[in-house]
Design an enzyme around this catalytic site. Structure first.
Site, PDB file in Angstrom:
ATOM      1  N   GLU A   1       6.950  19.171  39.719  1.00 52.32           N
ATOM      2  CA  GLU A   1       7.227  17.727  39.626  1.00 52.32           C
ATOM      3  C   GLU A   1       6.356  17.061  38.553  1.00 52.32           C
ATOM      4  O   GLU A   1       6.815  16.156  37.847  1.00 52.32           O
ATOM      5  CB  GLU A   1       7.020  17.080  40.989  1.00 52.32           C
ATOM      6  CG  GLU A   1       8.061  17.540  42.000  1.00 52.32           C
ATOM      7  CD  GLU A   1       7.756  17.159  43.434  1.00 52.32           C
ATOM      8  OE1 GLU A   1       8.556  17.526  44.310  1.00 52.32           O
ATOM      9  OE2 GLU A   1       6.721  16.498  43.691  1.00 52.32           O
TER      10      GLU A   1
ATOM     11  N   TYR B   1      15.602  15.471  42.961  1.00 53.36           N
ATOM     12  CA  TYR B   1      15.861  15.590  44.401  1.00 53.36           C
ATOM     13  C   TYR B   1      16.973  16.594  44.704  1.00 53.36           C
ATOM     14  O   TYR B   1      17.646  16.483  45.732  1.00 53.36           O
ATOM     15  CB  TYR B   1      16.207  14.221  44.979  1.00 53.36           C
ATOM     16  CG  TYR B   1      15.000  13.313  45.152  1.00 53.36           C
ATOM     17  CD1 TYR B   1      14.042  13.579  46.128  1.00 53.36           C
ATOM     18  CD2 TYR B   1      14.813  12.192  44.354  1.00 53.36           C
ATOM     19  CE1 TYR B   1      12.937  12.759  46.305  1.00 53.36           C
ATOM     20  CE2 TYR B   1      13.714  11.356  44.524  1.00 53.36           C
ATOM     21  CZ  TYR B   1      12.779  11.652  45.505  1.00 53.36           C
ATOM     22  OH  TYR B   1      11.690  10.842  45.681  1.00 53.36           O
TER      23      TYR B   1
HETATM   24  P1  IDP Z   1       9.293  12.971  51.941  1.00 57.94           P
HETATM   25  O1  IDP Z   1       9.425  11.983  50.807  1.00 57.94           O
HETATM   26  O2  IDP Z   1       8.440  12.443  53.060  1.00 57.94           O
HETATM   27  O3  IDP Z   1       8.866  14.349  51.491  1.00 57.94           O
HETATM   28  P2  IDP Z   1      11.973  14.073  52.240  1.00 57.94           P
HETATM   29  O4  IDP Z   1      12.530  14.585  53.534  1.00 57.94           O
HETATM   30  O5  IDP Z   1      11.577  15.084  51.201  1.00 57.94           O
HETATM   31  O6  IDP Z   1      10.758  13.114  52.605  1.00 57.94           O
HETATM   32  O7  IDP Z   1      13.053  13.074  51.620  1.00 57.94           O
HETATM   33  C1  IDP Z   1      12.950  12.641  50.286  1.00 57.94           C
HETATM   34  C2  IDP Z   1      13.239  11.161  50.248  1.00 57.94           C
HETATM   35  O8  IDP Z   1      14.592  10.935  50.649  1.00 57.94           O
HETATM   36  C3  IDP Z   1      12.419  10.300  51.241  1.00 57.94           C
HETATM   37  O9  IDP Z   1      11.119   9.996  50.769  1.00 57.94           O
HETATM   38  C4  IDP Z   1      13.295   9.080  51.370  1.00 57.94           C
HETATM   39  O10 IDP Z   1      13.164   8.204  50.234  1.00 57.94           O
HETATM   40  C5  IDP Z   1      14.689   9.698  51.349  1.00 57.94           C
HETATM   41  N1  IDP Z   1      15.159   9.980  52.719  1.00 57.94           N
HETATM   42  C6  IDP Z   1      14.744  10.970  53.540  1.00 57.94           C
HETATM   43  N2  IDP Z   1      15.379  10.935  54.723  1.00 57.94           N
HETATM   44  C7  IDP Z   1      16.243   9.881  54.648  1.00 57.94           C
HETATM   45  C8  IDP Z   1      17.210   9.316  55.567  1.00 57.94           C
HETATM   46  O11 IDP Z   1      17.386   9.791  56.683  1.00 57.94           O
HETATM   47  N3  IDP Z   1      17.905   8.232  55.112  1.00 57.94           N
HETATM   48  C9  IDP Z   1      17.740   7.689  53.869  1.00 57.94           C
HETATM   49  N4  IDP Z   1      16.845   8.197  52.980  1.00 57.94           N
HETATM   50  C10 IDP Z   1      16.103   9.267  53.361  1.00 57.94           C
END
Ligand code: IDP
Ligand code: MG
Length: 158
Positions: free
Chosen positions: A128, A51
């Site tokens: 990934e 990540y």
């Molecule tokens: P995605 O998994 O839908 O692609 P991303 O924006 O890439 O979303 O974020 C990766 C992961 O980070 C998310 O799946 C979630 O587990 C976590 N995440 C994303 N936004 C937040 C937030 O605002 N608060 C807490 N965790 C978050």
């Protein structure tokens, strides 16, 4: 570049709640073929690297804690238009905004603990997949069965 594979993780909350079977059933019933899969657990270093793109975000620490707290199921999936179709199947990052019937609507608790990962591009699907699976473990055999490429061609070649 291949356009028919994506990478997923059933995240620790899905494993803890006993949802592996239900989620895999939904994935395969939606036309995805599992070409590599394992139960594994990410270390802190693994999660930070996986990540890394989010390392400056306020939720990064929480995300790394969550993703390392227990086992996950990692899998490579195959389907036409896999990346886009899988993102549609899992739904929005925040389950409160996810469409009815999507995996996150059905099984996710919150924007942080949202049940599943899905790659967001073909390039990231390859990166990934290679992060979690060696070429020996996975897909070379599968590719050889279906596409008859040269031995040096594999999922990980972009
Ligand atoms: P995605 O998994 O839908 O692609 P991303 O924006 O890439 O979303 O974020 C990766 C992961 O980070 C998310 O799946 C979630 O587990 C976590 N995440 C994303 N936004 C937040 C937030 O605002 N608060 C807490 N965790 C978050
Ligand atoms: Mg993402």
């Amino acid at each position: 570049m291949r356009t028919d594979r994506t990478f997923t993780m059933l995240k620790p909350d899905s494993v803890e709640k006993g949802n592996i079977g239900a989620i895999l059933e939904k994935i395969t019933a939606s036309g995805f073929r599992i070409v590599a899969m394992k139960l594994t657990q990410m270390t802190m270093d693994d999660a930070k690297a996986f990540y890394a793109v989010h390392s400056e975000r306020p939720f990064f620490g929480e995300l790394v804690e969550y993703m390392t707290r227990g086992p996950i199921v990692a899998a490579i999936l195959e389907k036409n238009n896999a990346v886009e179709d899988f993102r549609t199947l899992i739904g929005a990052t925040n389950p409160a905004e996810a469409a009815e019937g999507t995996i996150r609507k059905l099984y996710a608790a919150s924007i942080g603990e949202n049940a599943v990962h899905g790659s967001d591009s073909d390039e990231n699907a390859a990166i990934e997949g290679a992060f979690h699976f060696s070429a020996r473990e996975n897909v070379l055999k599968n590719i050889l069965n279906t596409k008859k490429p040269s031995i040096t061609e594999g999922f990980f070649m972009l």
